[in-house]
Scaffold this motif. Structure first.
Motif, PDB file in Angstrom:
ATOM      1  N   GLY A   1      -6.281  42.664 -25.739  1.00 20.51           N
ATOM      2  CA  GLY A   1      -6.421  44.106 -25.718  1.00 20.51           C
ATOM      3  C   GLY A   1      -7.715  44.649 -25.182  1.00 20.51           C
ATOM      4  N   ARG A   2      -8.631  43.788 -24.745  1.00 18.01           N
ATOM      5  CA  ARG A   2      -9.903  44.313 -24.247  1.00 18.01           C
ATOM      6  C   ARG A   2     -10.525  43.292 -23.299  1.00 18.01           C
ATOM      7  N   GLY A   3     -10.709  43.656 -22.060  1.00 17.53           N
ATOM      8  CA  GLY A   3     -11.324  42.758 -21.095  1.00 17.53           C
ATOM      9  C   GLY A   3     -10.618  42.835 -19.757  1.00 17.53           C
TER      10      GLY A   3
ATOM     11  N   GLY B   1       0.529  47.642 -23.223  1.00 14.63           N
ATOM     12  CA  GLY B   1      -0.109  47.900 -24.506  1.00 14.63           C
ATOM     13  C   GLY B   1      -1.259  46.937 -24.702  1.00 14.63           C
ATOM     14  N   GLU B   2      -1.279  46.223 -25.837  1.00 16.55           N
ATOM     15  CA  GLU B   2      -2.289  45.204 -26.082  1.00 16.55           C
ATOM     16  C   GLU B   2      -1.726  43.808 -25.840  1.00 16.55           C
ATOM     17  N   ASP B   3      -0.755  43.719 -24.936  1.00 16.64           N
ATOM     18  CA  ASP B   3      -0.225  42.436 -24.484  1.00 16.64           C
ATOM     19  C   ASP B   3      -0.601  42.200 -23.030  1.00 16.64           C
ATOM     20  N   LEU B   4      -0.861  40.947 -22.708  1.00 13.48           N
ATOM     21  CA  LEU B   4      -0.978  40.501 -21.329  1.00 13.48           C
ATOM     22  C   LEU B   4       0.331  39.766 -21.024  1.00 13.48           C
TER      23      LEU B   4
ATOM     24  N   PHE C   1     -10.301  37.397 -26.944  1.00 16.99           N
ATOM     25  CA  PHE C   1      -9.735  36.391 -26.036  1.00 16.99           C
ATOM     26  C   PHE C   1      -8.209  36.459 -26.114  1.00 16.99           C
ATOM     27  N   PRO C   2      -7.510  36.101 -25.055  1.00 11.80           N
ATOM     28  CA  PRO C   2      -6.037  36.087 -25.080  1.00 11.80           C
ATOM     29  C   PRO C   2      -5.538  35.019 -26.055  1.00 11.80           C
ATOM     30  N   CYS C   3      -4.488  35.350 -26.805  1.00  9.67           N
ATOM     31  CA  CYS C   3      -4.023  34.409 -27.820  1.00  9.67           C
ATOM     32  C   CYS C   3      -2.675  34.850 -28.365  1.00  9.67           C
ATOM     33  N   ASN C   4      -2.113  34.026 -29.215  1.00 11.04           N
ATOM     34  CA  ASN C   4      -0.955  34.398 -30.022  1.00 11.04           C
ATOM     35  C   ASN C   4      -1.510  34.786 -31.385  1.00 11.04           C
TER      36      ASN C   4
END
Length: 511
Positions: A95-97, A115-118, A173-176
């Motif tokens: 959600g940020r970056g 949204g806050e998904d990549l 950081f991107p994650c589940n």
């Protein structure tokens, strides 16, 4: 987590996860032509948190700190996972970056924000049961955008630390980003000369190149994303030995080392006390990370709990109180970290237990009786349930309020459930239950229903009827053994914690 304010390897099996993901997996199997959309794993409190269709095995996080805690870090996140469904797209929480590139299994992949998904589109469909590696090159921003929500990085006087609970790891950081999907972590941090970097787990290689140093840390047990800790600062790392040779490392601002030492040296005794209550410490190391920052909470990041410096340097705080807060975060290493909640509605299992051992320690070491504290909680319980929901069915947080689920109903309200259970089944059976709980579910996730079932097994009778009212009732049931206790009329709260600041009446606990 403990809200405070002081003014002036066993990951859960795919079969277990399937129950949580079943309703969401079908949503994941969208046609490639459909518009990207944020997904979730069906959590009642955070509907868009986590993602269906895969099971993360490990994260490799690499951060480069630029020497300023207001500038973005350069980062690379690598995720290894098994697919649990055939995927045309893979959703990551982020959600940020700024994302600079994405690869899936070494090949460039398309990506878009939703949204806050990549949302990542791999070059080819990923079959169910296949291994995938996703590499994201991105920035990680310690300063939220104007009007954006906080969380993820915390800026300290000399650098950064992480505070990701409950739903903020994906801001770093991107994650589940859901506790039902625990994984192993390798964390690499590069920082300029004069800084020290620490993270969860045990330190590995330290490589110096020119005026920068790279530290590597690895966990030896699976971890939920919300428990990730990365800290960079002008810090000193102190080493000591705990029970049974446990390595204990504390990370403190170098300038405050001497003043903090009287508190830090207590940790081995705290660990020994907890081991007497529930069994062996569940991880490879433990320690205290002291941040020169004002957060309003302490946090049980795995193997390295985060504390505000002022907790230890505020002259008005009595020794028993500070000790009990240290024990609260330590207790979370068993309850919340090693045994993680399957959903965020199971939060009371974390906070109720940590509050329970905080209160027991205060009773044994500070002469603050548990019964007095529980009687006060009983008097307030109906009000807490009305405001925040029953302990095991908390109300959802308001939009943007990531700390909104950390209410008294899951702290002292959760501890009150445990007190009622101990009254019902007896102290001996209750203590057996506590040890069996952390042993049976070590390194995994568990639910409220799992706890009730284990309690029933140990008590030798079905406790579902008894526990239902305590966990889910709008009104507080009668307290076994205390017919004189009356709900709805709060007794004067015992002096279990100093009255100061906007959260003075709130439980001091780990998130």
């Amino acid at each position: 987590m403990l809200l405070t304010s002081r003014t002036g390897l066993r990951t859960s099996s795919r079969r277990l996860k399937a129950a949580l993901l079943a309703s969401a997996v079908s949503v994941c199997l969208v046609a490639a032509s459909a518009p990207p959309t944020p997904l979730g794993v069906g959590d009642a409190l955070f509907p868009h948190l986590g993602n269906p269709g895969y099971d993360v095995a490990s994260y490799d996080l690499a951060f480069t700190y630029p020497g300023s805690n207001s500038k973005p870090l350069q980062a690379v996140t690598t995720i290894d996972a098994w697919t649990t469904a055939s995927l045309d797209r893979v959703n990551l929480d982020f959600g940020r970056g700024e994302v600079r590139s994405v690869e899936v299994n070494g090949l460039p992949a398309e990506y878009v924000d939703a949204g806050e998904d990549l949302v990542v589109t791999p070059p080819t469909t990923l079959p169910e049961g296949s291994w995938m590696r996703i590499t994201v090159r991105h920035t990680s921003h310690p300063v939220p955008p104007k009007g954006g929500r906080g969380g993820g990085w915390v800026r300290t006087a000399d650098g950064l630390a992480m505070a990701n609970q409950a739903d903020a790891a994906h801001l770093a950081f991107p994650c589940n980003d859901h506790p039902s999907d625990k994984a192993m972590f390798t964390i690499r941090v590069t920082a300029p000369q004069g800084y020290t970097a620490v993270a969860n787990g045990l330190r590995g290689a330290v490589n110096r190149a020119g005026k920068a140093t790279t530290w590597t840390y690895r966990t030896q047990h699976p971890m939920a994303t919300e428990l990730t800790q990365v800290s960079v600062g002008r810090s000193t790392v102190l080493h000591r030995t705990g029970p049974r040779g446990l390595p204990i490392r504390d990370v403190v601002p170098t300038a405050h080392r001497a003043k903090l030492e009287p508190w830090l040296k207590k940790t081995p005794e705290h660990v020994a006390w907890m081991e007497e209550k529930v069994g062996p410490y569940p991880f490879e190391t433990y320690g205290v990370l002291v941040a020169d920052a004002s957060t309003g909470f302490e946090l049980e990041t795995q193997t390295l709990s985060l504390f505000e410096k002022d907790l230890f340097t505020h002259d008005a705080l009595p020794e028993w109180y500070v000790d009990s807060i240290m024990v609260h975060e330590l207790a979370h290493q068993w309850f919340g970290d090693s045994v993680s909640p399957r959903t965020w509605s199971d939060l009371w299992l974390n906070e109720g237990h940590a509050t329970w051992y905080e209160a027991l320690y205060a009773e044994e070491k500070g002469e603050r009786t548990l019964a007095t504290r529980m009687k006060a909680a009983y008097g307030a319980s109906d009000l807490w349930r009305r405001a925040g929901g029953p302990p095991a069915a908390p109300k959802a947080p308001e939009d943007g309020d990531r700390l909104g689920i950390f209410r008294p109903n899951v702290y002292d309200g959760g501890a009150l459930v445990l007190y009622a259970l101990r009254q019902e089944i007896g102290r001996t059976a209750f203590e057996r239950l506590e040890r069996a709980w952390v042993s049976r579910h070590q390194d995994g996730t568990a639910t409220t229903a799992d706890f009730v079932q284990l309690a029933s097994d140990i008590a030798g009778r079905d406790l579902n009827g008894f526990m239902k009212g305590w966990l889910y009732g709008a009104k507080t049931p009668p307290m076994p053994g205390h017919p004189d206790w009356k709900p709805g009329v709060p007794a004067k709260a015992p002096k279990t914690r100093p009255e100061a600041g906007p959260h003075a009446g709130a439980p001091h606990g780990g998130r």
